[in-house]
Design an enzyme around this catalytic site. Structure first.
Site, PDB file in Angstrom:
ATOM      1  N   THR A  33     -55.920 -24.760  -5.601  1.00  0.00           N
ATOM      2  CA  THR A  33     -54.661 -24.391  -4.947  1.00  0.00           C
ATOM      3  C   THR A  33     -54.628 -22.882  -4.726  1.00  0.00           C
ATOM      4  O   THR A  33     -54.305 -22.405  -3.625  1.00  0.00           O
ATOM      5  CB  THR A  33     -53.452 -24.853  -5.795  1.00  0.00           C
ATOM      6  OG1 THR A  33     -53.694 -26.168  -6.292  1.00  0.00           O
ATOM      7  CG2 THR A  33     -52.168 -24.853  -4.977  1.00  0.00           C
ATOM      8  N   ASP A  85     -50.677 -18.430  -8.843  1.00  0.00           N
ATOM      9  CA  ASP A  85     -51.670 -19.236  -9.549  1.00  0.00           C
ATOM     10  C   ASP A  85     -51.229 -20.705  -9.564  1.00  0.00           C
ATOM     11  O   ASP A  85     -50.038 -20.995  -9.412  1.00  0.00           O
ATOM     12  CB  ASP A  85     -51.825 -18.706 -10.985  1.00  0.00           C
ATOM     13  CG  ASP A  85     -53.137 -19.115 -11.628  1.00  0.00           C
ATOM     14  OD1 ASP A  85     -53.910 -19.868 -11.007  1.00  0.00           O
ATOM     15  OD2 ASP A  85     -53.386 -18.681 -12.778  1.00  0.00           O
ATOM     16  N   GLY A  86     -52.162 -21.577  -9.776  1.00  0.00           N
ATOM     17  CA  GLY A  86     -51.883 -23.008  -9.797  1.00  0.00           C
ATOM     18  C   GLY A  86     -51.526 -23.499 -11.191  1.00  0.00           C
ATOM     19  O   GLY A  86     -51.332 -22.713 -12.129  1.00  0.00           O
ATOM     20  N   ALA A  87     -51.443 -24.819 -11.324  1.00  0.00           N
ATOM     21  CA  ALA A  87     -51.173 -25.443 -12.630  1.00  0.00           C
ATOM     22  C   ALA A  87     -51.727 -26.864 -12.591  1.00  0.00           C
ATOM     23  O   ALA A  87     -51.858 -27.471 -11.523  1.00  0.00           O
ATOM     24  CB  ALA A  87     -49.674 -25.489 -12.906  1.00  0.00           C
ATOM     25  N   GLY A 101     -59.364 -25.463 -14.731  1.00  0.00           N
ATOM     26  CA  GLY A 101     -60.480 -24.731 -14.122  1.00  0.00           C
ATOM     27  C   GLY A 101     -61.160 -23.774 -15.094  1.00  0.00           C
ATOM     28  O   GLY A 101     -62.079 -23.039 -14.704  1.00  0.00           O
ATOM     29  N   GLU A 107     -56.057 -15.941 -17.098  1.00  0.00           N
ATOM     30  CA  GLU A 107     -54.814 -16.246 -16.372  1.00  0.00           C
ATOM     31  C   GLU A 107     -53.596 -15.859 -17.207  1.00  0.00           C
ATOM     32  O   GLU A 107     -52.613 -15.328 -16.686  1.00  0.00           O
ATOM     33  CB  GLU A 107     -54.756 -17.737 -16.027  1.00  0.00           C
ATOM     34  CG  GLU A 107     -55.733 -18.115 -14.918  1.00  0.00           C
ATOM     35  CD  GLU A 107     -55.840 -19.604 -14.670  1.00  0.00           C
ATOM     36  OE1 GLU A 107     -56.265 -19.986 -13.570  1.00  0.00           O
ATOM     37  OE2 GLU A 107     -55.531 -20.404 -15.581  1.00  0.00           O
TER      38      GLU A 107
END
Ligand code: 5RP
Length: 230
Positions: A33, A85-87, A101, A107
């Protein structure tokens, strides 16, 4: 990955990038993402926007370099304006699981330095309770077996992450244990317990650290704003 999920990831990422302004320092997340956000930031740079960026992983650093995004070392900045950032999972109580990841440590460091953390997600990441996705826990290799036994003590069954038949190693040369806690009733309490196990470098529970979650569901954008981030 369905085409629908892929398009939701991109939509959420493009919406988040709208918050970026000239002169900002930007934290670049990791994952499929965040990939779209980094791509869109590359486009902004190409159009002449002046920003500098801190990547959260070697993988993202390479991507950002290939897009000519100016990078800065994390130890050279006092503050990051926005991180996108994604989750792996999120609740609308601003609880996240991250680390699928493998970049959870960097992060979390980047998120800690950031004024406005924006989480971007496709609709499959939205859950009522965290825990279907196994919680990534980063450990120093020396403490691996000790940590696995301590995790059992707090209700988790851990498996060492492997890649191509070898133990997976993070950018910081640690291992990851993916831990099944079942559905997590009290994520803040669990995060606190994990914080106190010697040998755990970091875990993927991000509790009340994000300022805004942007989720795309088909063509619709949902934004959840956290008025009281911790
Ligand atoms: C990497 C992460 C990612 O944000 C998380 O795994 C989500 O990844 P993706 O966007 O590929 O689903 O925490 O450590």
């Amino acid at each position: 990955m369905s085409a629908q999920t892929e398009s939701e990831k991109k939509l959420a990422a493009l919406e988040a990038v709208k918050y970026i302004r000239d002169g900002m320092t930007i934290g670049l997340g990791t994952g499929s993402t965040a990939f779209y956000a980094v791509g869109a930031i590359g486009d902004l740079v190409k159009q002449g926007m002046q920003i500098k960026a801190v990547p959260t992983s070697v993988q993202t650093k390479q991507l950002a370099r290939s897009l000519h995004i100016p990078l800065v070392e994390i130890n050279e900045v006092n503050e990051i304006d926005i991180t996108i950032d994604g989750a792996d999972e999120f609740t609308t109580n601003f609880e996240l699981i991250k680390g699928g990841g493998g970049a959870l440590l960097r992060e979390k460091v980047v998120a800690s330095l950031t004024k406005e953390n924006i989480t971007i997600a496709d609709s499959s990441k939205h859950v009522q309770k965290l825990g279907k996705f196994k919680l990534p826990v980063e450990v120093i290799p020396f403490a691996m077996n000790y940590v696995i036994s301590q995790l059992r003590g707090v209700g988790g069954e851990g498996v060492i992450r492997k890649k191509d038949n070898n133990i997976y190693m993070t950018d910081s040369k640690n291992y990851i244990i993916d831990v099944d806690f079942g559905l997590i009733g009290n994520p803040a309490k669990l995060a606190n317990e994990l914080d106190h196990i010697t040998g755990i470098v970091e875990h993927g529970l991000f509790i009340n650290r994000t300022n805004r979650i942007i989720m795309a569901e088909e063509k619709t954008i949902h934004q959840f704003q956290n008025h009281k981030p911790g």
